[in-house]
Design a protein around this motif. Structure first.
Motif, PDB file in Angstrom:
ATOM      1  N   MET A 235      28.705   7.646 -11.939  1.00 19.91           N
ATOM      2  CA  MET A 235      28.042   6.251 -12.087  1.00 19.91           C
ATOM      3  C   MET A 235      27.066   6.129 -10.797  1.00 19.91           C
ATOM      4  O   MET A 235      27.688   6.256  -9.404  1.00 19.91           O
ATOM      5  CB  MET A 235      29.065   5.433 -12.872  1.00 19.91           C
ATOM      6  CG  MET A 235      28.398   3.767 -12.366  1.00 19.91           C
ATOM      7  SD  MET A 235      29.995   3.271 -12.544  1.00 19.91           S
ATOM      8  CE  MET A 235      28.795   1.865 -11.459  1.00 19.91           C
ATOM      9  N   ILE A 236      26.114   5.340 -11.082  1.00 22.28           N
ATOM     10  CA  ILE A 236      24.719   5.335 -10.354  1.00 22.28           C
ATOM     11  C   ILE A 236      25.574   3.727  -9.520  1.00 22.28           C
ATOM     12  O   ILE A 236      25.582   2.903 -10.336  1.00 22.28           O
ATOM     13  CB  ILE A 236      23.957   5.450 -10.724  1.00 22.28           C
ATOM     14  CG1 ILE A 236      23.157   6.768 -11.719  1.00 22.28           C
ATOM     15  CG2 ILE A 236      22.749   5.144  -9.947  1.00 22.28           C
ATOM     16  CD1 ILE A 236      21.803   6.613 -11.637  1.00 22.28           C
ATOM     17  N   LYS A 237      25.440   3.710  -8.701  1.00 16.26           N
ATOM     18  CA  LYS A 237      25.983   2.180  -7.901  1.00 16.26           C
ATOM     19  C   LYS A 237      24.760   1.257  -8.095  1.00 16.26           C
ATOM     20  O   LYS A 237      24.064   0.786  -6.514  1.00 16.26           O
ATOM     21  CB  LYS A 237      26.129   2.478  -6.564  1.00 16.26           C
ATOM     22  CG  LYS A 237      27.400   3.295  -6.043  1.00 16.26           C
ATOM     23  CD  LYS A 237      28.493   2.922  -6.271  1.00 16.26           C
ATOM     24  CE  LYS A 237      29.657   3.663  -6.113  1.00 16.26           C
ATOM     25  NZ  LYS A 237      31.141   3.004  -6.733  1.00 16.26           N
ATOM     26  N   LYS A 238      24.610   0.538  -8.907  1.00 17.43           N
ATOM     27  CA  LYS A 238      23.395  -0.141  -8.781  1.00 17.43           C
ATOM     28  C   LYS A 238      23.309  -1.640  -9.025  1.00 17.43           C
ATOM     29  O   LYS A 238      22.412  -2.203  -8.035  1.00 17.43           O
ATOM     30  CB  LYS A 238      22.927   0.243 -10.576  1.00 17.43           C
ATOM     31  CG  LYS A 238      21.878   0.729 -10.854  1.00 17.43           C
ATOM     32  CD  LYS A 238      21.488   1.196 -12.003  1.00 17.43           C
ATOM     33  CE  LYS A 238      20.037   1.963 -12.386  1.00 17.43           C
ATOM     34  NZ  LYS A 238      18.957   1.419 -13.991  1.00 17.43           N
ATOM     35  N   TYR A 239      24.508  -1.989  -8.879  1.00 18.78           N
ATOM     36  CA  TYR A 239      24.866  -2.911  -8.615  1.00 18.78           C
ATOM     37  C   TYR A 239      26.127  -3.152  -7.524  1.00 18.78           C
ATOM     38  O   TYR A 239      27.033  -2.055  -7.786  1.00 18.78           O
ATOM     39  CB  TYR A 239      26.203  -4.275  -9.619  1.00 18.78           C
ATOM     40  CG  TYR A 239      25.047  -4.174 -10.484  1.00 18.78           C
ATOM     41  CD1 TYR A 239      24.130  -5.055 -10.997  1.00 18.78           C
ATOM     42  CD2 TYR A 239      24.391  -3.438 -11.592  1.00 18.78           C
ATOM     43  CE1 TYR A 239      23.221  -5.388 -11.902  1.00 18.78           C
ATOM     44  CE2 TYR A 239      23.376  -3.368 -13.212  1.00 18.78           C
ATOM     45  CZ  TYR A 239      22.627  -4.741 -12.661  1.00 18.78           C
ATOM     46  OH  TYR A 239      22.186  -4.493 -13.460  1.00 18.78           O
ATOM     47  N   LYS A 240      26.497  -3.501  -6.359  1.00 16.41           N
ATOM     48  CA  LYS A 240      27.651  -4.387  -5.899  1.00 16.41           C
ATOM     49  C   LYS A 240      28.334  -5.387  -5.305  1.00 16.41           C
ATOM     50  O   LYS A 240      27.568  -6.025  -5.894  1.00 16.41           O
ATOM     51  CB  LYS A 240      26.923  -3.951  -4.054  1.00 16.41           C
ATOM     52  CG  LYS A 240      26.248  -2.448  -4.172  1.00 16.41           C
ATOM     53  CD  LYS A 240      25.482  -2.171  -2.341  1.00 16.41           C
ATOM     54  CE  LYS A 240      24.926  -0.380  -2.356  1.00 16.41           C
ATOM     55  NZ  LYS A 240      24.039  -0.282  -1.281  1.00 16.41           N
ATOM     56  N   LYS A 241      29.784  -5.281  -4.167  1.00 18.59           N
ATOM     57  CA  LYS A 241      29.761  -6.408  -4.452  1.00 18.59           C
ATOM     58  C   LYS A 241      29.263  -7.448  -4.031  1.00 18.59           C
ATOM     59  O   LYS A 241      28.650  -7.610  -2.854  1.00 18.59           O
ATOM     60  CB  LYS A 241      31.532  -6.402  -3.608  1.00 18.59           C
ATOM     61  CG  LYS A 241      31.871  -7.748  -3.561  1.00 18.59           C
ATOM     62  CD  LYS A 241      33.802  -7.090  -3.002  1.00 18.59           C
ATOM     63  CE  LYS A 241      34.418  -8.557  -2.876  1.00 18.59           C
ATOM     64  NZ  LYS A 241      35.614  -7.545  -1.961  1.00 18.59           N
ATOM     65  N   GLY A 242      28.779  -8.946  -4.723  1.00 16.74           N
ATOM     66  CA  GLY A 242      28.198  -9.798  -3.629  1.00 16.74           C
ATOM     67  C   GLY A 242      27.084 -10.091  -3.955  1.00 16.74           C
ATOM     68  O   GLY A 242      26.117 -10.463  -3.915  1.00 16.74           O
ATOM     69  N   ASP A 243      26.586  -9.076  -5.108  1.00 16.27           N
ATOM     70  CA  ASP A 243      24.692  -9.364  -5.888  1.00 16.27           C
ATOM     71  C   ASP A 243      25.066 -10.396  -7.305  1.00 16.27           C
ATOM     72  O   ASP A 243      26.270 -10.650  -7.238  1.00 16.27           O
ATOM     73  CB  ASP A 243      25.266  -8.147  -6.503  1.00 16.27           C
ATOM     74  CG  ASP A 243      24.242  -6.890  -5.715  1.00 16.27           C
ATOM     75  OD1 ASP A 243      24.158  -7.178  -5.183  1.00 16.27           O
ATOM     76  OD2 ASP A 243      23.959  -5.660  -6.260  1.00 16.27           O
ATOM     77  N   GLU A 244      24.135 -10.936  -7.134  1.00 16.74           N
ATOM     78  CA  GLU A 244      24.455 -12.582  -7.691  1.00 16.74           C
ATOM     79  C   GLU A 244      23.528 -11.810  -9.201  1.00 16.74           C
ATOM     80  O   GLU A 244      22.199 -10.987  -9.159  1.00 16.74           O
ATOM     81  CB  GLU A 244      23.131 -12.960  -7.444  1.00 16.74           C
ATOM     82  CG  GLU A 244      23.044 -14.504  -8.461  1.00 16.74           C
ATOM     83  CD  GLU A 244      22.569 -15.588  -6.948  1.00 16.74           C
ATOM     84  OE1 GLU A 244      22.968 -16.936  -7.419  1.00 16.74           O
ATOM     85  OE2 GLU A 244      21.521 -15.820  -6.976  1.00 16.74           O
ATOM     86  N   VAL A 245      23.864 -11.536 -10.409  1.00 11.28           N
ATOM     87  CA  VAL A 245      23.826 -11.205 -11.465  1.00 11.28           C
ATOM     88  C   VAL A 245      23.966 -12.160 -12.858  1.00 11.28           C
ATOM     89  O   VAL A 245      24.220 -13.485 -12.628  1.00 11.28           O
ATOM     90  CB  VAL A 245      24.859 -10.024 -11.732  1.00 11.28           C
ATOM     91  CG1 VAL A 245      24.725  -8.794 -10.966  1.00 11.28           C
ATOM     92  CG2 VAL A 245      26.195 -10.489 -12.085  1.00 11.28           C
ATOM     93  N   ILE A 246      23.139 -12.026 -13.316  1.00 13.30           N
ATOM     94  CA  ILE A 246      22.830 -13.229 -14.938  1.00 13.30           C
ATOM     95  C   ILE A 246      23.600 -12.296 -16.272  1.00 13.30           C
ATOM     96  O   ILE A 246      23.850 -11.017 -16.018  1.00 13.30           O
ATOM     97  CB  ILE A 246      21.782 -13.826 -15.095  1.00 13.30           C
ATOM     98  CG1 ILE A 246      22.128 -14.202 -16.939  1.00 13.30           C
ATOM     99  CG2 ILE A 246      20.566 -12.411 -15.582  1.00 13.30           C
ATOM    100  CD1 ILE A 246      20.232 -14.862 -16.269  1.00 13.30           C
ATOM    101  N   VAL A 247      24.576 -13.127 -16.757  1.00  5.60           N
ATOM    102  CA  VAL A 247      25.022 -12.326 -18.031  1.00  5.60           C
ATOM    103  C   VAL A 247      24.042 -12.481 -18.996  1.00  5.60           C
ATOM    104  O   VAL A 247      23.543 -13.356 -20.033  1.00  5.60           O
ATOM    105  CB  VAL A 247      26.426 -13.253 -18.679  1.00  5.60           C
ATOM    106  CG1 VAL A 247      26.675 -12.549 -19.621  1.00  5.60           C
ATOM    107  CG2 VAL A 247      27.439 -13.272 -17.226  1.00  5.60           C
ATOM    108  N   ARG A 248      24.204 -11.091 -19.295  1.00  4.92           N
ATOM    109  CA  ARG A 248      22.980 -11.016 -21.021  1.00  4.92           C
ATOM    110  C   ARG A 248      23.711 -11.823 -22.623  1.00  4.92           C
ATOM    111  O   ARG A 248      22.698 -12.043 -23.557  1.00  4.92           O
ATOM    112  CB  ARG A 248      22.680  -9.103 -21.121  1.00  4.92           C
ATOM    113  CG  ARG A 248      21.489  -8.981 -19.805  1.00  4.92           C
ATOM    114  CD  ARG A 248      21.097  -7.554 -20.097  1.00  4.92           C
ATOM    115  NE  ARG A 248      20.921  -6.975 -21.647  1.00  4.92           N
ATOM    116  CZ  ARG A 248      20.582  -5.234 -21.421  1.00  4.92           C
ATOM    117  NH1 ARG A 248      21.187  -5.013 -21.124  1.00  4.92           N
ATOM    118  NH2 ARG A 248      20.937  -6.047 -22.749  1.00  4.92           N
ATOM    119  N   VAL A 249      25.100 -10.593 -22.758  1.00  3.28           N
ATOM    120  CA  VAL A 249      25.115 -11.225 -23.711  1.00  3.28           C
ATOM    121  C   VAL A 249      26.410 -11.981 -24.240  1.00  3.28           C
ATOM    122  O   VAL A 249      27.335 -11.878 -23.030  1.00  3.28           O
ATOM    123  CB  VAL A 249      25.067  -9.760 -24.693  1.00  3.28           C
ATOM    124  CG1 VAL A 249      23.931  -9.787 -24.776  1.00  3.28           C
ATOM    125  CG2 VAL A 249      25.964  -8.678 -24.216  1.00  3.28           C
TER     126      VAL A 249
END
Length: 102
Positions: free
Chosen positions: A1-15
């Motif tokens: 798995m490619i590490k695109k996201y890390k702990k502490g990243d700000e994300v938005i939920v799509r569905v």
């Protein structure tokens, strides 16, 4: 798995029921490709009393699949995909919409 996201990243939920909610990643589950986001996908769980806790009904943040989230750009207030760029011999993460470092 490619590490695109890390702990502490700000994300938005799509569905899902929490579509459009913004939060920070608090835990990553690599084996199932899932993440736990603070304040998102909260459900009620019945907890049995133990020596440490009193028990009862508690709110618990449940994991959400990594395909259902996108990186959140706080400058432009939009979601964006995460890409990679090699800069001075190091691989860095960038936001594809703006090109800024993530």
């Amino acid at each position: 798995m490619i590490k695109k996201y890390k702990k502490g990243d700000e994300v938005i939920v799509r569905v899902g029921k929490d579509k459009g909610k913004i939060g920070k990643i608090s835990k990553i589950i690599n084996s199932a490709d899932k993440v736990v986001i603070s304040g998102v996908n909260v459900s009620k769980k019945h907890q049995k009393p133990s020596q440490e806790s009193k028990g009862g009904i508690v709110d618990k943040e449940m994991p959400i699949h990594i395909s259902n989230i996108l990186a959140y750009d706080s400058k432009s207030k939009k979601s964006s995909k995460v890409g990679f760029k090699i800069e001075s011999g190091k691989k860095i993460r960038i936001l594809k919409s703006s090109g800024d470092k993530y």
